[in-house]
Design a protein around this motif. Sequence first.
Motif, PDB file in Angstrom:
ATOM      1  N   ILE A   1      -6.751  10.537   2.210  1.00  0.00           N
ATOM      2  CA  ILE A   1      -5.811  11.536   1.688  1.00  0.00           C
ATOM      3  C   ILE A   1      -6.544  12.844   1.387  1.00  0.00           C
ATOM      4  O   ILE A   1      -6.063  13.937   1.711  1.00  0.00           O
ATOM      5  CB  ILE A   1      -5.104  11.001   0.437  1.00  0.00           C
ATOM      6  CG1 ILE A   1      -4.141   9.870   0.817  1.00  0.00           C
ATOM      7  CG2 ILE A   1      -4.352  12.119  -0.292  1.00  0.00           C
ATOM      8  CD1 ILE A   1      -3.489   9.197  -0.370  1.00  0.00           C
TER       9      ILE A   1
ATOM     10  N   HIS B   1       1.923   2.615  -3.449  1.00  0.00           N
ATOM     11  CA  HIS B   1       0.886   3.338  -4.175  1.00  0.00           C
ATOM     12  C   HIS B   1       0.589   4.689  -3.510  1.00  0.00           C
ATOM     13  O   HIS B   1       0.352   5.682  -4.206  1.00  0.00           O
ATOM     14  CB  HIS B   1      -0.378   2.486  -4.248  1.00  0.00           C
ATOM     15  CG  HIS B   1      -0.196   1.196  -4.989  1.00  0.00           C
ATOM     16  ND1 HIS B   1       0.073   1.155  -6.338  1.00  0.00           N
ATOM     17  CD2 HIS B   1      -0.220  -0.094  -4.567  1.00  0.00           C
ATOM     18  CE1 HIS B   1       0.187  -0.109  -6.733  1.00  0.00           C
ATOM     19  NE2 HIS B   1       0.014  -0.888  -5.660  1.00  0.00           N
ATOM     20  N   VAL B   2       0.601   4.731  -2.189  1.00  0.00           N
ATOM     21  CA  VAL B   2       0.332   5.991  -1.482  1.00  0.00           C
ATOM     22  C   VAL B   2       1.406   7.027  -1.795  1.00  0.00           C
ATOM     23  O   VAL B   2       1.102   8.193  -2.083  1.00  0.00           O
ATOM     24  CB  VAL B   2       0.237   5.746   0.036  1.00  0.00           C
ATOM     25  CG1 VAL B   2       0.240   7.076   0.796  1.00  0.00           C
ATOM     26  CG2 VAL B   2      -1.016   4.955   0.377  1.00  0.00           C
TER      27      VAL B   2
ATOM     28  N   LEU C   1      -2.743   4.966  -6.223  1.00  0.00           N
ATOM     29  CA  LEU C   1      -4.008   4.444  -5.705  1.00  0.00           C
ATOM     30  C   LEU C   1      -5.054   4.297  -6.801  1.00  0.00           C
ATOM     31  O   LEU C   1      -5.897   3.400  -6.745  1.00  0.00           O
ATOM     32  CB  LEU C   1      -4.523   5.372  -4.598  1.00  0.00           C
ATOM     33  CG  LEU C   1      -3.658   5.386  -3.336  1.00  0.00           C
ATOM     34  CD1 LEU C   1      -4.101   6.495  -2.394  1.00  0.00           C
ATOM     35  CD2 LEU C   1      -3.721   4.035  -2.627  1.00  0.00           C
TER      36      LEU C   1
ATOM     37  N   THR D   1       0.963   8.388  -5.370  1.00  0.00           N
ATOM     38  CA  THR D   1      -0.171   9.303  -5.504  1.00  0.00           C
ATOM     39  C   THR D   1       0.077  10.615  -4.786  1.00  0.00           C
ATOM     40  O   THR D   1      -0.180  11.702  -5.329  1.00  0.00           O
ATOM     41  CB  THR D   1      -1.452   8.635  -4.963  1.00  0.00           C
ATOM     42  OG1 THR D   1      -1.766   7.490  -5.757  1.00  0.00           O
ATOM     43  CG2 THR D   1      -2.629   9.605  -5.005  1.00  0.00           C
ATOM     44  N   VAL D   2       0.580  10.543  -3.565  1.00  0.00           N
ATOM     45  CA  VAL D   2       0.813  11.762  -2.788  1.00  0.00           C
ATOM     46  C   VAL D   2       1.879  12.630  -3.449  1.00  0.00           C
ATOM     47  O   VAL D   2       1.767  13.869  -3.462  1.00  0.00           O
ATOM     48  CB  VAL D   2       1.220  11.408  -1.337  1.00  0.00           C
ATOM     49  CG1 VAL D   2       1.696  12.640  -0.593  1.00  0.00           C
ATOM     50  CG2 VAL D   2       0.042  10.777  -0.611  1.00  0.00           C
TER      51      VAL D   2
ATOM     52  N   THR E   1      -6.476  10.604  -9.208  1.00  0.00           N
ATOM     53  CA  THR E   1      -6.973   9.225  -9.203  1.00  0.00           C
ATOM     54  C   THR E   1      -7.414   8.805 -10.599  1.00  0.00           C
ATOM     55  O   THR E   1      -7.107   7.691 -11.057  1.00  0.00           O
ATOM     56  CB  THR E   1      -8.145   9.088  -8.218  1.00  0.00           C
ATOM     57  OG1 THR E   1      -7.738   9.529  -6.927  1.00  0.00           O
ATOM     58  CG2 THR E   1      -8.600   7.645  -8.123  1.00  0.00           C
TER      59      THR E   1
ATOM     60  N   THR F   1      -8.418   4.738   1.227  1.00  0.00           N
ATOM     61  CA  THR F   1      -7.154   5.473   1.339  1.00  0.00           C
ATOM     62  C   THR F   1      -7.223   6.798   0.588  1.00  0.00           C
ATOM     63  O   THR F   1      -6.741   7.827   1.075  1.00  0.00           O
ATOM     64  CB  THR F   1      -5.995   4.622   0.800  1.00  0.00           C
ATOM     65  OG1 THR F   1      -5.983   3.347   1.458  1.00  0.00           O
ATOM     66  CG2 THR F   1      -4.670   5.313   1.047  1.00  0.00           C
ATOM     67  N   VAL F   2      -7.842   6.790  -0.589  1.00  0.00           N
ATOM     68  CA  VAL F   2      -8.005   8.027  -1.352  1.00  0.00           C
ATOM     69  C   VAL F   2      -8.838   9.033  -0.566  1.00  0.00           C
ATOM     70  O   VAL F   2      -8.515  10.230  -0.507  1.00  0.00           O
ATOM     71  CB  VAL F   2      -8.654   7.744  -2.723  1.00  0.00           C
ATOM     72  CG1 VAL F   2      -9.104   9.040  -3.388  1.00  0.00           C
ATOM     73  CG2 VAL F   2      -7.676   7.012  -3.627  1.00  0.00           C
TER      74      VAL F   2
ATOM     75  N   LEU G   1       0.826  -1.209   0.000  1.00  0.00           N
ATOM     76  CA  LEU G   1       0.000   0.000   0.000  1.00  0.00           C
ATOM     77  C   LEU G   1       0.860   1.258   0.000  1.00  0.00           C
ATOM     78  O   LEU G   1       0.520   2.257  -0.648  1.00  0.00           O
ATOM     79  CB  LEU G   1      -0.924  -0.010   1.225  1.00  0.00           C
ATOM     80  CG  LEU G   1      -1.936   1.142   1.302  1.00  0.00           C
ATOM     81  CD1 LEU G   1      -2.864   1.129   0.094  1.00  0.00           C
ATOM     82  CD2 LEU G   1      -2.751   1.047   2.590  1.00  0.00           C
ATOM     83  N   TRP G   2       1.977   1.206   0.720  1.00  0.00           N
ATOM     84  CA  TRP G   2       2.836   2.398   0.800  1.00  0.00           C
ATOM     85  C   TRP G   2       3.373   2.814  -0.553  1.00  0.00           C
ATOM     86  O   TRP G   2       3.534   4.005  -0.841  1.00  0.00           O
ATOM     87  CB  TRP G   2       3.988   2.146   1.768  1.00  0.00           C
ATOM     88  CG  TRP G   2       3.552   1.972   3.185  1.00  0.00           C
ATOM     89  CD1 TRP G   2       3.703   0.860   3.955  1.00  0.00           C
ATOM     90  CD2 TRP G   2       2.894   2.933   4.015  1.00  0.00           C
ATOM     91  NE1 TRP G   2       3.189   1.051   5.202  1.00  0.00           N
ATOM     92  CE2 TRP G   2       2.677   2.321   5.278  1.00  0.00           C
ATOM     93  CE3 TRP G   2       2.456   4.239   3.816  1.00  0.00           C
ATOM     94  CZ2 TRP G   2       2.046   2.980   6.317  1.00  0.00           C
ATOM     95  CZ3 TRP G   2       1.818   4.904   4.851  1.00  0.00           C
ATOM     96  CH2 TRP G   2       1.622   4.273   6.091  1.00  0.00           C
TER      97      TRP G   2
END
Length: 290
Positions: A259, A86-87, A233, A90-91, A222, A255-256, A83-84
């Motif tokens: 954020i 993808h996070v 994400l 995106t971030v 997204t 998660t989106v 998950l990290w």
Amino acid sequence: MTKSLEHTEIARDQSAVDAAVEREYRRHRMLRGRDLLLAILTPVALLALWELAAAFGAIDARLFTPPSEIVERGWDMIAGGELWVHVVATVGRLAAGFVLGAVAGVLVGLVMGVSRPLRAAFGPTFTALYALPKIAILPLLLLIFGLTETPKVLSVAISVFFVVQINTLAGIVQIDGRILEAARAYQASGWKLFRYVLLPGATPSIMTGLRVSAGMAVIVVTAVEFVASNNGLGYLIWNSWQLFQPQTMFVGLITVSIIGAVVTGLIIVLERALLPWQHSGGPRKKGKEQ
């Protein structure tokens, strides 16, 4: 004797005012506590209802994965590091695009606000471009820059730019003309007029633009990752749908949303720091007015 009666009346009136202020302060605190409790309990109740509906077969658990399984899947993805990845992707795109678009939007909005010729020249063009779906620009950006990070960042930046620019321009234009006249009467011009009159007057509108564009930026990044990325994400959500992995898809969706809430919260904190007078409402307890 008359003065003594007057002092007694004044003291009685002051005591009544103090008591009323104290009652209003307690009522205000009670309402704030109730609002906070409702804000916490409502999503908890909805999640519990979702869990029970899946457990008793009221909804298809294969499509609407129960929250307990989503949490379990999310924890596995966090522990495994999936998950990290993808996070962070995106971030990074979101932060770069948001900062770039916000800075450009504020600068262009301020310049157009103080220059009537520029406002007349570019106003209609920007209005027309604002109505264009920002995700529709992605194919053109991909043609120009290829399958790199630049099109993804620019897609976010463009979506943020127009919202912030329009709000900044509106903030400048809506400043009361009497304020400008008073400033000029006190010899305020050039940088001083901009620093002490125009910029503070436009700041509330700028912050509104930043709040609105934050949500739009999360949507755009997204959507861009749906079709033009192999990480992030958006890619996670889309790939999970293709592989029919609803647990993973829900993890990505949640998660989106987190954020988006964090970004909006940071902007609200910044707004409170820059515009404390707009958030100082509500009665205060006696002794805290100082």
